[in-house]
Structure formats: structure tokens, C-alpha cells
Design a protein around this motif. Structure first.
Motif, PDB file in Angstrom:
ATOM      1  N   PHE A  21      -1.244 -10.215  -8.996  1.00  0.00           N
ATOM      2  CA  PHE A  21       0.085 -10.829  -8.795  1.00  0.00           C
ATOM      3  C   PHE A  21       0.209 -11.430  -7.382  1.00  0.00           C
ATOM      4  O   PHE A  21       1.275 -11.418  -6.765  1.00  0.00           O
ATOM      5  CB  PHE A  21       1.226  -9.844  -9.094  1.00  0.00           C
ATOM      6  CG  PHE A  21       1.245  -8.578  -8.271  1.00  0.00           C
ATOM      7  CD1 PHE A  21       0.494  -7.479  -8.631  1.00  0.00           C
ATOM      8  CD2 PHE A  21       2.042  -8.480  -7.127  1.00  0.00           C
ATOM      9  CE1 PHE A  21       0.524  -6.302  -7.880  1.00  0.00           C
ATOM     10  CE2 PHE A  21       2.088  -7.325  -6.367  1.00  0.00           C
ATOM     11  CZ  PHE A  21       1.328  -6.231  -6.743  1.00  0.00           C
ATOM     12  N   CYS A  57      -4.463   5.120  -4.555  1.00  0.00           N
ATOM     13  CA  CYS A  57      -3.756   3.845  -4.359  1.00  0.00           C
ATOM     14  C   CYS A  57      -3.872   3.381  -2.906  1.00  0.00           C
ATOM     15  O   CYS A  57      -4.070   2.190  -2.643  1.00  0.00           O
ATOM     16  CB  CYS A  57      -2.292   3.976  -4.775  1.00  0.00           C
ATOM     17  SG  CYS A  57      -1.444   5.402  -4.079  1.00  0.00           S
ATOM     18  N   CYS A  81      -6.312   0.262  -1.406  1.00  0.00           N
ATOM     19  CA  CYS A  81      -5.422  -0.840  -1.023  1.00  0.00           C
ATOM     20  C   CYS A  81      -5.967  -1.590   0.194  1.00  0.00           C
ATOM     21  O   CYS A  81      -6.295  -0.981   1.203  1.00  0.00           O
ATOM     22  CB  CYS A  81      -4.034  -0.290  -0.695  1.00  0.00           C
ATOM     23  SG  CYS A  81      -2.894  -1.576  -0.155  1.00  0.00           S
ATOM     24  N   PRO A  82      -6.042  -2.925   0.119  1.00  0.00           N
ATOM     25  CA  PRO A  82      -6.561  -3.676   1.274  1.00  0.00           C
ATOM     26  C   PRO A  82      -5.641  -3.664   2.487  1.00  0.00           C
ATOM     27  O   PRO A  82      -6.097  -3.943   3.603  1.00  0.00           O
ATOM     28  CB  PRO A  82      -6.701  -5.111   0.728  1.00  0.00           C
ATOM     29  CG  PRO A  82      -5.862  -5.168  -0.489  1.00  0.00           C
ATOM     30  CD  PRO A  82      -5.784  -3.785  -1.046  1.00  0.00           C
ATOM     31  N   THR A  83      -4.365  -3.352   2.285  1.00  0.00           N
ATOM     32  CA  THR A  83      -3.443  -3.426   3.432  1.00  0.00           C
ATOM     33  C   THR A  83      -3.084  -2.061   4.013  1.00  0.00           C
ATOM     34  O   THR A  83      -2.560  -1.989   5.123  1.00  0.00           O
ATOM     35  CB  THR A  83      -2.129  -4.145   3.050  1.00  0.00           C
ATOM     36  OG1 THR A  83      -1.416  -3.320   2.143  1.00  0.00           O
ATOM     37  CG2 THR A  83      -2.386  -5.499   2.422  1.00  0.00           C
ATOM     38  N   ARG A 139       5.982   4.887   0.743  1.00  0.00           N
ATOM     39  CA  ARG A 139       4.998   3.842   0.365  1.00  0.00           C
ATOM     40  C   ARG A 139       5.716   2.539  -0.006  1.00  0.00           C
ATOM     41  O   ARG A 139       5.344   1.454   0.456  1.00  0.00           O
ATOM     42  CB  ARG A 139       4.143   4.353  -0.806  1.00  0.00           C
ATOM     43  CG  ARG A 139       3.139   3.343  -1.318  1.00  0.00           C
ATOM     44  CD  ARG A 139       2.075   4.031  -2.183  1.00  0.00           C
ATOM     45  NE  ARG A 139       1.345   3.095  -3.015  1.00  0.00           N
ATOM     46  CZ  ARG A 139       0.389   2.283  -2.587  1.00  0.00           C
ATOM     47  NH1 ARG A 139       0.027   2.301  -1.333  1.00  0.00           N
ATOM     48  NH2 ARG A 139      -0.221   1.470  -3.420  1.00  0.00           N
ATOM     49  N   LYS A 164       5.778  -0.974   2.438  1.00  0.00           N
ATOM     50  CA  LYS A 164       5.217  -2.251   1.992  1.00  0.00           C
ATOM     51  C   LYS A 164       6.268  -3.351   1.897  1.00  0.00           C
ATOM     52  O   LYS A 164       5.987  -4.509   2.214  1.00  0.00           O
ATOM     53  CB  LYS A 164       4.530  -2.076   0.637  1.00  0.00           C
ATOM     54  CG  LYS A 164       3.320  -1.170   0.745  1.00  0.00           C
ATOM     55  CD  LYS A 164       2.299  -1.435  -0.305  1.00  0.00           C
ATOM     56  CE  LYS A 164       1.019  -0.681   0.002  1.00  0.00           C
ATOM     57  NZ  LYS A 164       0.274  -1.223   1.137  1.00  0.00           N
ATOM     58  N   CYS A 168       1.655  -6.172   0.970  1.00  0.00           N
ATOM     59  CA  CYS A 168       0.969  -6.072  -0.330  1.00  0.00           C
ATOM     60  C   CYS A 168       0.456  -7.470  -0.618  1.00  0.00           C
ATOM     61  O   CYS A 168       1.179  -8.447  -0.386  1.00  0.00           O
ATOM     62  CB  CYS A 168       1.942  -5.618  -1.410  1.00  0.00           C
ATOM     63  SG  CYS A 168       1.307  -5.822  -3.107  1.00  0.00           S
ATOM     64  N   VAL A 169      -0.790  -7.574  -1.104  1.00  0.00           N
ATOM     65  CA  VAL A 169      -1.346  -8.896  -1.387  1.00  0.00           C
ATOM     66  C   VAL A 169      -1.529  -9.128  -2.885  1.00  0.00           C
ATOM     67  O   VAL A 169      -2.135 -10.117  -3.291  1.00  0.00           O
ATOM     68  CB  VAL A 169      -2.679  -9.114  -0.629  1.00  0.00           C
ATOM     69  CG1 VAL A 169      -2.422  -9.195   0.867  1.00  0.00           C
ATOM     70  CG2 VAL A 169      -3.693  -8.029  -0.963  1.00  0.00           C
ATOM     71  N   GLY A 170      -1.027  -8.187  -3.688  1.00  0.00           N
ATOM     72  CA  GLY A 170      -1.048  -8.399  -5.138  1.00  0.00           C
ATOM     73  C   GLY A 170      -2.413  -8.298  -5.776  1.00  0.00           C
ATOM     74  O   GLY A 170      -2.650  -8.895  -6.835  1.00  0.00           O
ATOM     75  N   CYS A 171      -3.322  -7.508  -5.173  1.00  0.00           N
ATOM     76  CA  CYS A 171      -4.677  -7.397  -5.745  1.00  0.00           C
ATOM     77  C   CYS A 171      -4.694  -6.585  -7.032  1.00  0.00           C
ATOM     78  O   CYS A 171      -5.620  -6.701  -7.834  1.00  0.00           O
ATOM     79  CB  CYS A 171      -5.635  -6.763  -4.738  1.00  0.00           C
ATOM     80  SG  CYS A 171      -5.338  -4.999  -4.436  1.00  0.00           S
ATOM     81  N   GLY A 172      -3.691  -5.731  -7.206  1.00  0.00           N
ATOM     82  CA  GLY A 172      -3.594  -4.944  -8.438  1.00  0.00           C
ATOM     83  C   GLY A 172      -4.466  -3.704  -8.482  1.00  0.00           C
ATOM     84  O   GLY A 172      -4.496  -2.995  -9.495  1.00  0.00           O
ATOM     85  N   ARG A 173      -5.192  -3.386  -7.398  1.00  0.00           N
ATOM     86  CA  ARG A 173      -6.082  -2.215  -7.446  1.00  0.00           C
ATOM     87  C   ARG A 173      -5.316  -0.927  -7.708  1.00  0.00           C
ATOM     88  O   ARG A 173      -5.741  -0.079  -8.487  1.00  0.00           O
ATOM     89  CB  ARG A 173      -6.870  -2.083  -6.131  1.00  0.00           C
ATOM     90  CG  ARG A 173      -7.986  -3.086  -5.961  1.00  0.00           C
ATOM     91  CD  ARG A 173      -8.768  -2.795  -4.689  1.00  0.00           C
ATOM     92  NE  ARG A 173      -9.854  -3.726  -4.480  1.00  0.00           N
ATOM     93  CZ  ARG A 173      -9.754  -4.886  -3.830  1.00  0.00           C
ATOM     94  NH1 ARG A 173      -8.596  -5.277  -3.328  1.00  0.00           N
ATOM     95  NH2 ARG A 173     -10.812  -5.659  -3.681  1.00  0.00           N
ATOM     96  N   CYS A 174      -4.179  -0.759  -7.035  1.00  0.00           N
ATOM     97  CA  CYS A 174      -3.448   0.499  -7.215  1.00  0.00           C
ATOM     98  C   CYS A 174      -2.949   0.621  -8.650  1.00  0.00           C
ATOM     99  O   CYS A 174      -2.824   1.731  -9.172  1.00  0.00           O
ATOM    100  CB  CYS A 174      -2.298   0.611  -6.211  1.00  0.00           C
ATOM    101  SG  CYS A 174      -1.081  -0.703  -6.337  1.00  0.00           S
ATOM    102  N   ILE A 220       3.050  -0.197  -9.342  1.00  0.00           N
ATOM    103  CA  ILE A 220       3.919  -0.646  -8.246  1.00  0.00           C
ATOM    104  C   ILE A 220       4.744  -1.873  -8.667  1.00  0.00           C
ATOM    105  O   ILE A 220       5.844  -2.103  -8.160  1.00  0.00           O
ATOM    106  CB  ILE A 220       3.089  -0.916  -6.972  1.00  0.00           C
ATOM    107  CG1 ILE A 220       3.974  -0.883  -5.726  1.00  0.00           C
ATOM    108  CG2 ILE A 220       2.314  -2.224  -7.063  1.00  0.00           C
ATOM    109  CD1 ILE A 220       3.235  -0.725  -4.422  1.00  0.00           C
TER     110      ILE A 220
HETATM  111  S1  SF4 Z   1      -1.424  -4.391  -5.412  1.00  0.00           S
HETATM  112 FE1  SF4 Z   1      -1.502  -2.243  -4.706  1.00  0.00          FE
HETATM  113  S2  SF4 Z   1      -3.549  -2.008  -3.828  1.00  0.00           S
HETATM  114 FE2  SF4 Z   1      -3.164  -4.237  -3.953  1.00  0.00          FE
HETATM  115  S3  SF4 Z   1      -2.254  -4.803  -1.983  1.00  0.00           S
HETATM  116 FE3  SF4 Z   1      -0.531  -4.332  -3.342  1.00  0.00          FE
HETATM  117  S4  SF4 Z   1      -0.086  -2.170  -2.955  1.00  0.00           S
HETATM  118 FE4  SF4 Z   1      -2.143  -2.553  -2.132  1.00  0.00          FE
END
Ligand code: SF4
Ligand code: SF4
Length: 341
Positions: A142, A243, A247-249, A298, A302, A315-321, A331
Motif C-alpha cells: 500500500f 512486525c 519493518c523497514p522504518t 506503535r 507511525k 510507514c512505507v506500505g511494504c506490507g511485511r507486518c 495495520i
Molecule cells: S507496512 Fe508494516 S512493516 Fe511495512 S513500513 Fe508499514 S508498518 Fe512497517
């Protein structure tokens, strides 16, 4: 801005040439995982992949890092240098969401008031080559909701975008241009290629199907610290920290000393706001008494505190969490619910 068109078959060779001169860290496949590792002599990087499970933030902010070492002598304490100086190196294949995270980490670690020399040394000596997502890989992506895009150059020194049988290389920064000599055989990109990139970028952004009202929630969070809503999101959280570690951030750390005999080292290690011990004080008091307070932290960090401090969402929207939470806490749903408070 310098641009080059590289035939797809030539890209691995160019990366290999760079790796002859300096360390190149790139995605490689290990069992079912994609990991960023230093390429060995002759090893080709993975170019066709979705994304790595671990965010490539550890190159600038390692899991565990020596800050200094010391020895007790009869003349007193002798302090030796911090961690070793970073080497000039290249980080290849970073996805745009993860490259975007570097800009956010820069805001934190490279402020006028607080300059984190450990982070800055590595960041300044590393050229980030980003690989655009011409087809965003996951339904959980996202990035477009949080000031990103699947083909953005934010945080990258060079951006590569697949265009038909070629890659368009855009040299975004002076640091990136230092690698131009490795691309000497590649022609400059013409207008047709640049137009194709624009069309690909628009289509890639449209392929992101997950959208959240991330930018709308800050004023809501400003006035809802005590809302009963916070009682509803954390019940199944295991406090595993997955999570935050993926998370990259996320950037919290703990500092500890390890001493043996007369010698000691001071380390900083990743920590997580999801852990009960994170805020436990020496007295035994813990201001965040349950997972409710930890999850609120958390979300607040963010989408409110980082915005307060740096005017950016952390948050960069990578979706890993979302993908790797063992109990499916999402999230995106939390942000959606906050927007309706
Ligand atoms: S989607 Fe989750 S893991 Fe990815 S940047 Fe946002 S909070 Fe961190
Ligand atoms: S990954 Fe899920 S269970 Fe683990 S700490 Fe994060 S929200 Fe809680």
C-alpha cells in the motif's frame, strides 16, 4: 539527470563488474527466502523477485552494533574506537518502498541536533540501486497511501525500471553518478524510453489495490489517546516483535555493556516497542502495562508522533507486518478503524 538503457541480459554483468571493485549486497535466494547478502565472486544477483522478507535496513542500522570497546588498566580506563569505518559499497535491488524508508531513517538518525555517526557513515558510503516494481508483488502493498509509489526514486541513488527488453537506469544523485563508468557501454535513454517509463509508472500505481486513509488519521490520533478503541486491537497480539523487526522504518534500540575480565564492549541492539521489557524501568515500574499501551504506541508513533516531529508518516506500505504477523493483526485495518473514530 543522466539516464542509460541497459539490455536485460547485460545487467547482471554490470553488477558483477561493480562487485569486482567494491562489496555489492544484493538479493539472493536461500531456501524459500530472499535475503540481501554480499555477492561472492562471479555470483549473479537475483533480479526477478518480489521482495525480501527482511527489510534491508540492517546495512545502515545493524541488528547489533559495537559502539565502543574499553579496557581497565592500572592507569585507568582505556577507550578504543567505535565500530570499524564503513567501506564504500553498493546495495543493489532495493524495492522503492524500502528505499523510501531510508529517507525516513535519515530524518531520525541525521538531524541537526542528533547526528548518529554509526548510521551516517554507512549511509554516506553506500550507493543504493533501486529496482522499481513494475508489477507490485503483493496484495498487501500500500505504498501509494503513504507518499510512495511502486516506481518512485525516493531514497535511491540509481533507479532501474524494466522497460520491455531493457532497464532504464536513472542516476538520481551525484553518489549514483559515480558508478556511471560501469554503464559506459549502455546508450543514453531516448524520449521514447522516458515516455514508456511514465506509462509503466502510472500502470504500476494503478495495480496497487490496497488503499488506507493513512494521511487522514493524524488529527484523529491527536485527540484520541484515551479512546476505548485501544482496548480492541491488541488482544491477540503475542508481543513477538515480528512486525517491528521486519519493518523497514522501525528503529528502536537498546544499549548494553558486555564485560569480561578487564575488557568490555558497548553494543546497541534492535529492540521493540512490542516487548513488555522495552519500557520496564529499573524500579520495576512499567509505564506501558499491557499490550494495549504498546499497540497504541506503535500506531501513534507511525501515524502521529513521527508526523509531529518530521512531517512524515513512519510507514512505507511494504506490507511485511501484515504478511508475517502470526496472528493476522493488520495495520491497514487499524488505520481504517482509526479513521472512523
Ligand atoms: S507496512 Fe508494516 S512493516 Fe511495512 S513500513 Fe508499514 S508498518 Fe512497517
Ligand atoms: S507481529 Fe503481530 S503478534 Fe507479533 S508483536 Fe506484532 S502485532 Fe503482535
Amino acid at each position: 539527470m543522466e539516464t542509460r538503457l541497459i539490455n536485460k541480459d547485460k545487467l547482471a554483468g554490470i553488477v558483477g563488474k561493480i562487485a569486482e571493485d567494491m562489496p555489492v549486497f544484493a538479493p539472493v535466494k536461500e531456501e524459500d527466502n530472499v535475503l540481501f547478502k554480499q555477492l561472492e565472486k562471479g555470483q549473479a544477483p537475483l533480479i526477478s523477485f518480489a521482495n525480501s522478507k527482511n527489510a534491508p535496513k540492517n546495512f545502515f542500522f545493524p541488528h547489533s552494533e559495537r559502539m565502543m570497546k574499553y579496557t581497565r588498566t592500572e592507569q585507568g580506563m582505556v577507550f578504543a574506537g567505535a565500530a570499524e569505518d564503513a567501506k564504500e559499497s553498493v546495495l543493489f535491488g532495493v524495492r522503492p518502498c524500502d528505499a523510501h524508508s531510508y529517507l525516513l531513517l535519515d530524518m531520525l538518525f541525521d538531524q541537526e541536533k542528533y547526528r548518529d555517526s554509526f548510521y551516517i557513515d554507512k549511509r554516506e558510503k553506500t550507493v543504493v540501486i533501486s529496482l522499481a516494481c513494475v508489477h507490485p508483488p503483493y496484495t498487501t502493498c500500500f505504498c501509494t497511501s503513504v507518499d510512495g509509489s511502486p516506481t518512485a526514486a525516493d531514497g535511491a541513488d540509481i533507479l532501474l525500471t524494466e522497460i520491455g527488453t531493457d532497464y532504464l537506469a536513472e542516476f538520481i544523485t551525484a553518489k549514483g553518478e559515480k558508478l556511471l563508468k560501469y554503464f559506459a557501454d549502455a546508450p543514453k535513454a531516448d524520449d521514447k524510453a522516458l515516455d514508456a517509463k511514465k506509462a509503466i509508472a502510472e500502470k504500476a500505481a494503478q495495480e496497487i489495490k490496497s488503499h488506507i486513509p493513512a494521511k487522514a488519521v493524524k488529527p484523529i490520533l491527536d485527540v484520541n489517546f484515551e479512546n476505548p478503541f485501544w482496548n480492541t486491537i491488541h488482544q491477540k497480539c503475542l508481543a513477538c516483535g515480528t512486525c517491528t523487526y521486519l519493518c523497514p522504518t522501525c528503529h528502536c534500540f537498546d544499549i548494553s555493556d558486555e564485560v569480561k575480565g578487564n575488557d568490555g564492549i558497548r553494543l546497541r541492539n534492535w529492540d521493540s516497542c512490542m516487548f513488555p521489557l522495552f519500557t520496564k524501568e529499573t524500579s520495576g515500574h512499567n509505564p506501558r502495562t499491557s499490550q494495549k499501551e504498546r499497540w497504541r504506541q506503535r500506531a501513534m508513533h507511525k501515524f502521529k508522533y513521527f508526523v509531529d516531529n518530521f512531517n512524515a508518516i513512519a510507514c512505507v506500505g511494504c506490507g511485511r507486518c501484515v504478511m508475517y504477523c502470526p496472528v493476522n493483526i493488520d495495520i491497514r485495518k487499524i488505520v481504517e478503524d482509526i479513521s472512523k473514530l
